[in-house]
Design an enzyme around this catalytic site. Structure first.
Site, PDB file in Angstrom:
ATOM      1  CD  GLU A 266      -6.768  -0.402   1.272  1.00  0.00           C
ATOM      2  OE1 GLU A 266      -5.677  -0.217   0.708  1.00  0.00           O
ATOM      3  OE2 GLU A 266      -6.887  -1.089   2.307  1.00  0.00           O
TER       4      GLU A 266
ATOM      5  CE  LYS B 112      -3.559  -2.805   2.093  1.00  0.00           C
ATOM      6  NZ  LYS B 112      -4.743  -2.914   2.920  1.00  0.00           N
TER       7      LYS B 112
ATOM      8  CB  SER C 199      -7.007  -9.590   9.452  1.00  0.00           C
ATOM      9  OG  SER C 199      -7.442  -8.243   9.568  1.00  0.00           O
TER      10      SER C 199
ATOM     11  CG  HIS D 186      -6.778  -3.270  -2.637  1.00  0.00           C
ATOM     12  ND1 HIS D 186      -7.429  -2.562  -1.646  1.00  0.00           N
ATOM     13  CD2 HIS D 186      -6.095  -4.254  -2.015  1.00  0.00           C
ATOM     14  CE1 HIS D 186      -7.134  -3.111  -0.477  1.00  0.00           C
ATOM     15  NE2 HIS D 186      -6.330  -4.135  -0.674  1.00  0.00           N
TER      16      HIS D 186
HETATM   17  P1  13P Z   1      -4.246  -6.449   5.900  1.00  0.00           P
HETATM   18  O1  13P Z   1      -3.468  -7.743   5.737  1.00  0.00           O
HETATM   19  O2  13P Z   1      -3.457  -5.362   6.508  1.00  0.00           O
HETATM   20  O3  13P Z   1      -5.576  -6.697   6.543  1.00  0.00           O
HETATM   21  O4  13P Z   1      -4.558  -5.932   4.398  1.00  0.00           O
HETATM   22  C1  13P Z   1      -5.105  -6.798   3.483  1.00  0.00           C
HETATM   23  C2  13P Z   1      -5.071  -6.176   2.144  1.00  0.00           C
HETATM   24  O5  13P Z   1      -5.794  -5.222   1.872  1.00  0.00           O
HETATM   25  C3  13P Z   1      -4.115  -6.711   1.164  1.00  0.00           C
HETATM   26  O6  13P Z   1      -4.367  -6.223  -0.107  1.00  0.00           O
END
Ligand code: 13P
Length: 247
Positions: free
Chosen positions: A93, A12, A207, A91
């Protein structure tokens, strides 16, 4: 069908030159027995790829066009030029914050595959959809609308099922819920691509940690993980890779 496990880290918006040593530790520790990749911020791709030519470095997004007036965007050819061999598309996001539609995601996946990048295409439901009992139908429809019309070599293409409510929260779905979703997505991939749909990897994301990876990897049709927070440090990430190798 036997599928090789893939554990990919999604950094990210984390990482500067100060983190190149951490990338090196992960690249050196990845070993054999499963595929491992890191999807880095664009600013680190070339430096990381130059240092670790045998390790898979990816982008986190790609534009669907070859070139043009798209300020701030990166094309598949640019990612390849920087040394990336794969990219994430779709993704949550980006779907949420950048308003990317299923059609946008499909265009990005098609452009990346056509250019020779491997693709990890993300799908996943919100907590409201999960609570309404519509997770499987919603994510199946999202997959149908986001995947490319054709994929060439199916091992170049992976799906990541990432429930939005599980990302960065420490919460994960029950093992039964992961199984139900991955089985449904496998069915959609076979409906779309026939036998090749059985060779597409379906990763779980949200997670994932060393403490839950082995159990998640024991589920049928879970072919690896897309890992956010726990991919930033070798001490957190390499035990997940090890769990995939042993599964
Ligand atoms: P986390 O492993 O921090 O929950 O993030 C998952 C994710 O969005 C991977 O693309």
């Amino acid at each position: 069908m036997a599928r090789r496990m893939l554990v990919a880290g999604n950094w990210k918006m984390h990482g500067t030159a100060a983190d190149l040593d951490a990338i090196g530790e992960i690249a050196m520790g990845a070993g054999d027995g499963c595929d491992v990749a890191l999807c880095l911020p664009a600013t680190l791709i070339e430096r990381a790829a130059r240092r670790h030519a045998d390790f898979a470095i990816g982008g986190q997004d790609v534009h669907q066009a070859d070139k043009g007036a798209h300020t701030g965007c990166i094309s598949a050819a640019m990612l390849l030029d920087a040394g990336a061999t794969l990219t994430i598309v779709g993704h949550s996001e980006r779907r949420q914050a950048q308003g990317e539609s299923d059609a946008d995601v499909r265009g990005k996946a098609e452009a990346a595959l056509a250019a020779g990048l491997d693709v990890i295409l993300c799908v996943g439901e919100s907590d409201a959809i999960r609570e309404a009992g519509q997770a499987v139908s919603t994510v199946s429809a999202q997959l149908d609308a986001s995947i490319p019309g054709s994929i060439g070599d199916p091992t170049d293409f992976s799906i990541a099922y990432e429930p939005i409510w599980a990302i960065g929260t420490g919460k994960i779905p029950s093992i039964d819920d992961i199984h139900e979703m991955h089985a449904a997505l496998r069915g959609r991939l076979i409906a779309a691509y026939g036998e090749a749909g059985g060779a597409v990897r379906i990763l779980y994301g949200g997670s994932v940690k060393a403490s839950n990876a082995a159990e998640i990897f024991s589920v049928d049709d879970v072919d690896g993980a897309l890992v956010g927070g726990a991919s930033l440090k070798a001490a957190d990430f390499l035990p997940i890779v090890e769990a995939a190798r042993k599964s």
